[in-house]
Write a protein that holds these residues in place. Structure first.
Motif: not given
Length: 95
Positions: A68-77, A81-88
């Motif tokens: 989730s990027s809600r309320g945070r400034e994050r770039d695509t990369h 990276r975060l999604a890949a680290g938490g992949a099911l």
């Protein structure tokens, strides 16, 4: 496969293929905290059905990461990276 993915995401969501075997979904304005999880489950279910190629029935394994990027400034990369680290992951089952 693209049709299966497209049927699993909502009308306002963005489905993209950044490269290779990776896909990304931007869930636009989720209505609940579990909206992304529901999309992920639909994606996994859409891939659970075998794919017919000639006389072969193939199954596909998949991994889905949610961030989730809600309320945070994050770039695509960083988001990828975060999604890949938490992949099911759900592996396909052989014949």
């Amino acid at each position: 496969m693209a049709r299966r993915f497209a049927s699993a995401v909502g009308a306002g969501d963005l489905l993209a293929r950044p490269g290779g075997d990776e896909f990304a979904v931007l869930v636009h304005n989720p209505q609940s905290p579990t909206a992304a999880e529901q999309v992920a489950r639909r994606l996994i279910e859409s891939l659970a059905q075998p794919v017919r190629v000639a006389d072969l029935s193939l199954t596909v394994g998949t991994c889905v990461g949610i961030v989730s990027s809600r309320g945070r400034e994050r770039d695509t990369h960083e988001l990828m990276r975060l999604a890949a680290g938490g992949a099911l992951c759900r592996q396909g089952t052989g014949p």
